[in-house]
Design a protein around this motif. Structure first.
Motif, PDB file in Angstrom:
ATOM      1  N   LEU A 188       0.827  -1.204   0.000  1.00  0.00           N
ATOM      2  CA  LEU A 188       0.000   0.000   0.000  1.00  0.00           C
ATOM      3  C   LEU A 188       0.864   1.258   0.000  1.00  0.00           C
ATOM      4  O   LEU A 188       0.634   2.195  -0.772  1.00  0.00           O
ATOM      5  CB  LEU A 188      -0.922  -0.015   1.215  1.00  0.00           C
ATOM      6  N   GLY A 189       1.886   1.276   0.855  1.00  0.00           N
ATOM      7  CA  GLY A 189       2.769   2.446   0.917  1.00  0.00           C
ATOM      8  C   GLY A 189       3.502   2.693  -0.382  1.00  0.00           C
ATOM      9  O   GLY A 189       3.628   3.840  -0.834  1.00  0.00           O
ATOM     10  N   ILE A 194       1.117   4.245  -2.832  1.00  0.00           N
ATOM     11  CA  ILE A 194       0.823   5.643  -2.491  1.00  0.00           C
ATOM     12  C   ILE A 194       1.948   6.558  -2.960  1.00  0.00           C
ATOM     13  O   ILE A 194       1.713   7.602  -3.572  1.00  0.00           O
ATOM     14  CB  ILE A 194       0.596   5.791  -0.971  1.00  0.00           C
ATOM     15  N   ILE A 195       3.185   6.171  -2.689  1.00  0.00           N
ATOM     16  CA  ILE A 195       4.325   7.013  -3.053  1.00  0.00           C
ATOM     17  C   ILE A 195       4.436   7.158  -4.565  1.00  0.00           C
ATOM     18  O   ILE A 195       4.655   8.254  -5.092  1.00  0.00           O
ATOM     19  CB  ILE A 195       5.622   6.430  -2.468  1.00  0.00           C
ATOM     20  N   ALA A 196       4.269   6.047  -5.284  1.00  0.00           N
ATOM     21  CA  ALA A 196       4.346   6.116  -6.742  1.00  0.00           C
ATOM     22  C   ALA A 196       3.247   7.010  -7.310  1.00  0.00           C
ATOM     23  O   ALA A 196       3.480   7.793  -8.242  1.00  0.00           O
ATOM     24  CB  ALA A 196       4.243   4.710  -7.328  1.00  0.00           C
ATOM     25  N   LYS A 249      12.128  -5.302  -3.443  1.00  0.00           N
ATOM     26  CA  LYS A 249      12.011  -6.664  -2.909  1.00  0.00           C
ATOM     27  C   LYS A 249      10.653  -6.881  -2.262  1.00  0.00           C
ATOM     28  O   LYS A 249       9.985  -7.895  -2.491  1.00  0.00           O
ATOM     29  CB  LYS A 249      13.139  -6.913  -1.906  1.00  0.00           C
ATOM     30  N   ASP A 250      10.206  -5.926  -1.462  1.00  0.00           N
ATOM     31  CA  ASP A 250       8.909  -6.057  -0.799  1.00  0.00           C
ATOM     32  C   ASP A 250       7.765  -6.080  -1.808  1.00  0.00           C
ATOM     33  O   ASP A 250       6.790  -6.820  -1.645  1.00  0.00           O
ATOM     34  CB  ASP A 250       8.700  -4.905   0.187  1.00  0.00           C
ATOM     35  N   GLN A 251       7.883  -5.266  -2.864  1.00  0.00           N
ATOM     36  CA  GLN A 251       6.849  -5.251  -3.891  1.00  0.00           C
ATOM     37  C   GLN A 251       6.793  -6.605  -4.603  1.00  0.00           C
ATOM     38  O   GLN A 251       5.718  -7.136  -4.888  1.00  0.00           O
ATOM     39  CB  GLN A 251       7.122  -4.126  -4.894  1.00  0.00           C
ATOM     40  N   ARG A 252       7.965  -7.178  -4.890  1.00  0.00           N
ATOM     41  CA  ARG A 252       8.005  -8.495  -5.540  1.00  0.00           C
ATOM     42  C   ARG A 252       7.361  -9.562  -4.650  1.00  0.00           C
ATOM     43  O   ARG A 252       6.625 -10.432  -5.129  1.00  0.00           O
ATOM     44  CB  ARG A 252       9.448  -8.886  -5.848  1.00  0.00           C
TER      45      ARG A 252
END
Length: 305
Positions: free
Chosen positions: A183-184, A187-189, A246-249
């Motif tokens: 989620l974070g 939001i940033i993107a 890494k977290d997104q993957r």
């Protein structure tokens, strides 16, 4: 049963977050032994705090009541726990393992199951908030595991945090951390693209934030976090781009495993993959802003920066 401060704690992983968390344990009077794959990190921490240094995870596990890890990724957790020289080979069946790394829930459960076969209890307790909070002892812990195990180590977690959230069985902490980071990241993107759109239309970052303050788009990242760093052109290292990617993957892999389509997440992943390549060791918030700045040909900053 609560653990008093004379219990010995092992800490594996003394990076930006780990050294702050472990430092709070030494300040609280716990007897701490550490290990890091980079010997210099362990040596620097020991010189500063008086902590002991173990030769490896197995040696560390052999002498502690609680072992904690804060390492970069799931393969690192498997390495320090289940592979040769890992915690599972410590010979000690009477300690609790707390993994604070951001990994996938499947790995958390598989590691916990393997350790349970030799009598080692485990909870996953990934961390919310950043380096400053780790050093101040004000992070949030998202805990997955049995309530009685959490009760045993709660005093230790309290030394490092301002908030402990028990969210379910083993693996639930890892799951909710991935959801939160997913989620974070989105939001940033989205903020970066929205600001580029606004600034190229003749607006200022200040005007966009001011309107957000007054509407339903208010959020902590836009209204508090970025104004204190990226909008001041501060790109000093924090949560690195490679870790954000890494977290997104991991989140996308979890979605695939669960049969949840994440097309927006795929688009966000492309942003972080580009940031990982361009700014591998820099603050990921600032990296996204700079990436979009370059592509849009404008500055996403406060006036004068």
């Amino acid at each position: 049963m609560n653990m008093p401060a004379n219990k010995k704690i092992g800490f594996i992983g003394l990076g930006a977050m780990g050294r702050g968390l472990a430092g709070n344990l030494t300040k609280a009077g716990y007897d701490v032994v550490v290990w890091d794959r980079m010997p210099a990190a362990a040596e620097a921490f020991a010189a500063r705090t008086g902590a002991q240094i173990a030769a490896g995870p197995a040696e560390l596990g052999a002498q502690v009541d609680v072992a904690i890890s804060m390492v970069p990724d799931a393969p690192d957790v498997r390495s320090i726990t289940l592979e040769a020289g890992g915690l599972i080979e410590s010979g000690n069946k009477d300690f609790i393992y707390i993994d604070m790394s951001t990994i996938d829930p499947t790995t958390s459960r598989e590691v916990g199951s393997a350790l349970a076969e030799v009598g080692i209890k485990m909870i996953d307790s990934p961390v919310g908030r950043g380096v400053a909070e780790a050093e101040a002892g004000t992070v949030t812990f998202m805990v997955g595991g049995e309530p009685d195990v959490l009760s045993e180590v709660r005093p230790i977690l309290e030394v490092m945090s301002s908030e402990i959230l028990h969210v379910g069985p083993l693996g639930a902490g890892s799951a909710i951390k991935l959801v939160n980071n997913f989620l974070g990241g989105g939001i940033i993107a989205t903020i970066a693209e929205a600001l580029a759109l606004g600034v190229k239309s003749g607006l200022t970052v200040e005007q966009i934030i001011d309107l957000s303050d007054r509407t339903g788009t208010f959020n902590k990242i836009l209204n508090t976090v970025l104004p204190s760093k990226a909008f001041l052109a501060d790109y000093t290292p924090g949560f690195a781009s490679r870790l954000a990617a890494k977290d997104q993957r991991l989140a996308l892999k979890l979605g695939s495993d669960l049969g949840v389509e994440l097309p927006v997440g795929d688009a966000v992943m492309a942003r972080y993959a580009a940031c990982e390549e361009a700014f591998p060791d820099e603050d990921y918030m600032g990296s996204v802003m700079r990436l979009v700045e370059k592509q849009a040909g404008t500055k996403l900053r406060f006036k004068g920066h």
